[in-house]
Design a protein around this motif. Structure first.
Motif, PDB file in Angstrom:
ATOM      1  N   ASN A   1       7.595   3.855  -3.236  1.00 22.46           N
ATOM      2  CA  ASN A   1       7.255   2.449  -3.062  1.00 22.46           C
ATOM      3  C   ASN A   1       6.399   2.205  -1.817  1.00 22.46           C
ATOM      4  N   ILE A   2       6.726   2.888  -0.726  1.00 20.16           N
ATOM      5  CA  ILE A   2       5.925   2.744   0.488  1.00 20.16           C
ATOM      6  C   ILE A   2       4.474   3.129   0.203  1.00 20.16           C
ATOM      7  N   ASN A   3       4.278   4.255  -0.475  1.00 20.05           N
ATOM      8  CA  ASN A   3       2.921   4.683  -0.818  1.00 20.05           C
ATOM      9  C   ASN A   3       2.237   3.677  -1.746  1.00 20.05           C
ATOM     10  N   TRP A   4       2.975   3.219  -2.763  1.00 20.30           N
ATOM     11  CA  TRP A   4       2.408   2.273  -3.733  1.00 20.30           C
ATOM     12  C   TRP A   4       1.975   0.994  -3.016  1.00 20.30           C
ATOM     13  N   LEU A   5       2.825   0.497  -2.137  1.00 20.60           N
ATOM     14  CA  LEU A   5       2.554  -0.762  -1.447  1.00 20.60           C
ATOM     15  C   LEU A   5       1.431  -0.622  -0.427  1.00 20.60           C
ATOM     16  N   ILE A   6       1.336   0.528   0.238  1.00 16.47           N
ATOM     17  CA  ILE A   6       0.224   0.766   1.156  1.00 16.47           C
ATOM     18  C   ILE A   6      -1.091   0.729   0.374  1.00 16.47           C
ATOM     19  N   ARG A   7      -1.135   1.418  -0.759  1.00 12.52           N
ATOM     20  CA  ARG A   7      -2.361   1.413  -1.574  1.00 12.52           C
ATOM     21  C   ARG A   7      -2.713   0.005  -2.044  1.00 12.52           C
ATOM     22  N   LYS A   8      -1.700  -0.745  -2.457  1.00 15.18           N
ATOM     23  CA  LYS A   8      -1.941  -2.103  -2.941  1.00 15.18           C
ATOM     24  C   LYS A   8      -2.472  -2.989  -1.817  1.00 15.18           C
ATOM     25  N   LEU A   9      -1.838  -2.941  -0.647  1.00 14.72           N
ATOM     26  CA  LEU A   9      -2.284  -3.751   0.483  1.00 14.72           C
ATOM     27  C   LEU A   9      -3.684  -3.332   0.939  1.00 14.72           C
ATOM     28  N   ASN A  10      -3.961  -2.025   0.894  1.00 13.50           N
ATOM     29  CA  ASN A  10      -5.313  -1.559   1.222  1.00 13.50           C
ATOM     30  C   ASN A  10      -6.337  -2.155   0.258  1.00 13.50           C
ATOM     31  N   SER A  11      -6.006  -2.127  -1.038  1.00 14.69           N
ATOM     32  CA  SER A  11      -6.948  -2.639  -2.042  1.00 14.69           C
ATOM     33  C   SER A  11      -7.161  -4.139  -1.895  1.00 14.69           C
TER      34      SER A  11
END
Length: 245
Positions: A175-185
């Protein structure tokens, strides 16, 4: 391994100041030459966590300290499922393109409900909060993704636990990885706790070793400076380091 920054080189780059902080005093040219943002940022930046690192160095002619900010980019390494349960749930949420929502796991996979409730009851309020933020984020309230990320940092402190080991897998890292990618995008600003940054660095180092890759010198220098600032050594620790070198 010859290209990596050795512990001795890092000791030369960093020196002790009063109060336990560390500041670059030697090889200033090397540090100033480090690009502020690495080339990878223009290729696949969403798949990296970006941590600002402040470099402080002394200018003798002006008798003052100067500062520069460089960005440490840490590649995000996803956890790999380790049993059939974890694979089933991981594939389910990958197909949905969503973070792993434990409340949704209990709804979609009732065979795990009783066991999950038994073990998750102490953290249920946090898990419910995470679920709300995930669903709000997916519903268009993008600020909720940032709250979900910080909630995952809290839940990571309870890991490893029976539910993650036997059923859902390493959902906090996923989830941390998923959310980092989402916030980056979404081009949204956010900042992780120092222990989380250290954890992401550790995962990248392990993966790089598995792949037989040499870790870039830029990463070695900036990661060491970050760790030194985030977790400063006391006098005894510093003495031990000097004794080993």
């Amino acid at each position: 391994m010859a290209d990596l920054v050795s512990q001795r080189m890092m000791k030369n780059l960093l020196t002790k100041r009063a109060g336990g902080a560390r500041v670059v005093t030697e090889n200033v040219g090397v540090l100033k030459a480090i690009e502020t943002v690495p080339q990878i940022a223009s290729v696949d930046s969403d798949n990296y966590y970006k941590e600002p690192v402040t470099i402080e160095y002394y200018i003798p002619k002006e008798s003052r300290f100067a500062h520069q900010v460089k960005y440490l980019y840490i590649e995000l390494i996803d956890p790999v499922p380790k049993n059939d349960n974890q694979t089933l749930i991981a594939n389910h949420f990958k197909e949905l393109s969503e973070p792993i929502d434990l409340m949704k796991v209990m709804d979609d996979f009732p065979q795990y409900l009783v066991k999950m409730l038994d073990y998750l009851s102490p953290q249920m309020a946090i898990i419910e909060n995470l679920s709300r933020n995930i669903q709000d984020g997916l519903g268009g309230e993008h600020e909720a993704f940032r709250r979900a990320l910080y909630t995952c940092e809290v839940l990571r402190k309870f890991e490893p636990a029976i539910v993650s080991l036997e059923i859902v897998g390493d959902y906090t890292t996923y989830n941390i990885n998923w959310l980092i990618r989402k916030l980056n995008s979404l081009k949204m600003e956010f900042s992780l706790e120092d222990p989380t940054v250290e954890y992401l660095m550790m995962r990248y180092r392990q993966k790089a070793e598995e792949r037989g890759e040499t870790i870039p010198e830029r990463f070695e220098i900036l990661s060491q400076i970050f760790l030194d600032q985030a977790f400063p050594m006391d006098d005894e620790d510093f003495a031990d380091l000097e004794a080993t070198n």
